[in-house]
Design a protein around this motif. Structure first.
Motif, PDB file in Angstrom:
ATOM      1  N   ILE A 153       0.844  -1.196   0.000  1.00 43.83           N
ATOM      2  CA  ILE A 153       0.000   0.000   0.000  1.00 43.83           C
ATOM      3  C   ILE A 153       0.878   1.244   0.000  1.00 43.83           C
ATOM      4  N   LEU A 154       0.542   2.202  -0.860  1.00 43.68           N
ATOM      5  CA  LEU A 154       1.206   3.504  -0.850  1.00 43.68           C
ATOM      6  C   LEU A 154       0.207   4.566  -1.287  1.00 43.68           C
ATOM      7  N   SER A 155       0.591   5.827  -1.165  1.00 42.86           N
ATOM      8  CA  SER A 155      -0.310   6.899  -1.596  1.00 42.86           C
ATOM      9  C   SER A 155      -0.089   7.196  -3.077  1.00 42.86           C
ATOM     10  N   LYS A 156      -1.077   7.848  -3.673  1.00 50.33           N
ATOM     11  CA  LYS A 156      -0.989   8.197  -5.094  1.00 50.33           C
ATOM     12  C   LYS A 156       0.034   9.299  -5.368  1.00 50.33           C
ATOM     13  N   ILE A 157       0.481  10.008  -4.328  1.00 51.15           N
ATOM     14  CA  ILE A 157       1.339  11.169  -4.557  1.00 51.15           C
ATOM     15  C   ILE A 157       2.784  10.939  -4.115  1.00 51.15           C
ATOM     16  N   SER A 196       1.207  17.049 -13.511  1.00 48.74           N
ATOM     17  CA  SER A 196       1.705  16.574 -12.227  1.00 48.74           C
ATOM     18  C   SER A 196       0.758  15.559 -11.599  1.00 48.74           C
ATOM     19  N   HIS A 197       1.280  14.383 -11.263  1.00 52.14           N
ATOM     20  CA  HIS A 197       0.432  13.368 -10.624  1.00 52.14           C
ATOM     21  C   HIS A 197       0.040  13.783  -9.215  1.00 52.14           C
ATOM     22  N   VAL A 198       0.828  14.668  -8.608  1.00 53.77           N
ATOM     23  CA  VAL A 198       0.506  15.129  -7.258  1.00 53.77           C
ATOM     24  C   VAL A 198      -0.701  16.065  -7.283  1.00 53.77           C
ATOM     25  N   ILE A 199      -0.703  17.038  -8.206  1.00 55.16           N
ATOM     26  CA  ILE A 199      -1.832  17.965  -8.295  1.00 55.16           C
ATOM     27  C   ILE A 199      -3.101  17.224  -8.704  1.00 55.16           C
ATOM     28  N   LEU A 200      -2.970  16.278  -9.621  1.00 58.19           N
ATOM     29  CA  LEU A 200      -4.136  15.460  -9.976  1.00 58.19           C
ATOM     30  C   LEU A 200      -4.595  14.648  -8.767  1.00 58.19           C
ATOM     31  N   GLY A 201      -3.633  14.180  -7.968  1.00 58.12           N
ATOM     32  CA  GLY A 201      -3.951  13.360  -6.802  1.00 58.12           C
ATOM     33  C   GLY A 201      -4.727  14.098  -5.728  1.00 58.12           C
TER      34      GLY A 201
END
Length: 385
Positions: free
Chosen positions: A98-102, A334-339
């Motif tokens: 398990i991990l986070s999307k960001i 950015s996958h972080v901003i989408l996340g």
């Protein structure tokens, strides 16, 4: 060439502190032998002693024992050792991670590689500030879960996770917990005697230390299969010739970061954040307003591309980034901003400013002035407005 350049991309790389360089120099030119106590000659023994002293100094910062810390080539290798080492040791017990999307790419892409080997990976959603809900994590843990990897602080938006709650949950469920502290080590308190974390990724390049050196905390008793074959260095955890100058530099860099420095960074961070958000219309803060690392400001400017802002600021003598440090060359959002719930426009319009020991309040004010001017000019010609 860059004498008057204002560098505000310190999440990517920090300038080496001269005091760190001076501490490293003797181990390039004087004590350069292989670090060993078995060979019998004094230069090798001295190299071994300084390596162990550097290890002890960094471990002490974490509240750890020296034997629980190994040196690596940087945060990417540390995260690879952590994730691949745990699943290699526990694959008969389970196959769920398990991990986070960001997470940063050293964790995300390692997990994706493990997926190709048959491991199941759950990517947790985060809230609109970038935080993982421990209750959602709790519901995601199954009897097959062997590892949880949730970063201490995000590389793009600076949001800090509640790793104490996450660690306690993992401890209760008897699941190994790894956290990537690349952007929080020495910026946010982290004591392994108080926080039940099994593995911690660290790096020198974000705290004015040398590049090419990092570390991994491994709590005593944590199952970890050796990932890289070779010699028996680093307690037989990580093969390869030890980087003595790097280890010395890492320890010195960690020692030089003070509470007062972090408070000064926070003051400049808040000033830059407040000026931009109040003076530039239709600007949006990304990440948590207060629960973030002291050096990070990330803002989306509507109706203009972040890439255009970075290029125009560069022409005015400022270095900033758009997207994460490892991803700024890509045209993907950015996958972080989408996340955190942003759309593609918000992601493409994001700009990250990261401060350092060498940043001044005058630098921050000049940057805020330049940003306001650049964004205003770009919006005049933008087809998005």
């Amino acid at each position: 060439m860059f004498e008057d350049y204002i560098y505000l991309d310190n999440a990517s790389m920090t300038r080496l502190d001269e005091r760190v360089f001076e501490k490293m120099k003797p181990y390039f030119f004087d004590t350069y032998a292989l670090p060993t106590s078995e060979s019998g000659y004094s230069m090798g023994v001295e190299a071994k002693e300084v390596l162990e002293k550097s290890r002890e100094n960094i471990a002490k910062i974490l509240g750890a024992e020296s034997s629980e810390f190994i040196f690596t080539s940087g945060f990417t290798e540390s995260s690879n050792i952590a994730l691949k080492g745990v699943v290699g040791a526990l694959k008969r017990k389970g196959s769920h991670i398990i991990l986070s999307k960001i997470e940063d790419y050293s964790v995300l892409n390692t997990a994706k590689a493990l997926e190709k080997e048959g491991f199941k990976v759950t990517y947790l959603d985060v809230d609109n500030t970038g935080r993982v809900d421990p209750e959602v994590l709790k519901d995601s843990i199954t009897s097959k879960t062997i590892l949880v990897s949730i970063q201490h602080a995000n590389q793009e938006i600076g949001t800090i996770q509640n790793i104490k709650a996450i660690g306690e949950l993992c401890q209760e469920k008897e699941v190994i917990f790894h956290t990537d502290a690349t952007h929080s080590f020495k910026r946010i308190p982290l004591d392994v005697k108080k926080i039940p974390v099994d593995l911690i990724t660290m790096s020198a390049h974000t705290i004015h230390g040398p590049s090419g050196i990092g570390g991994l905390y491994i709590r005593k008793g944590t199952p970890l299969k050796k990932w890289m074959d070779g010699g028996f260095q680093e307690f037989n955890r990580r093969a390869g010739l030890e980087n003595i100058p790097g280890a010395v530099g890492f320890a010195k860099a960690a020692h030089l970061v003070t509470v007062e420095e972090n408070q000064a960074l926070k003051k400049m961070r808040d000033h830059l954040m407040d000026r931009i958000l109040s003076e530039v219309p239709q600007s949006i803060l990304n990440g948590h307003k207060t629960n973030r690392t002291p050096q990070n400001v990330n803002i989306t400017f509507e109706f203009v591309e972040g890439e255009s802002i970075t290029l125009h600021l560069d022409m005015r003598g400022f270095a900033v980034s758009t997207g994460s440090a490892c991803f700024s060359r890509s045209l993907d959002p950015s996958h972080v901003i989408l996340g955190i719930g942003g759309d593609h426009e918000r992601a493409h319009g994001s700009v990250r400013f990261t401060l350092s020991r060498f940043t001044t309040m005058d630098d921050v004010n000049r940057a805020a002035d330049a940003v306001a001017s650049v964004v205003e000019n770009l919006r005049k010609i933008s087809p998005l407005g």
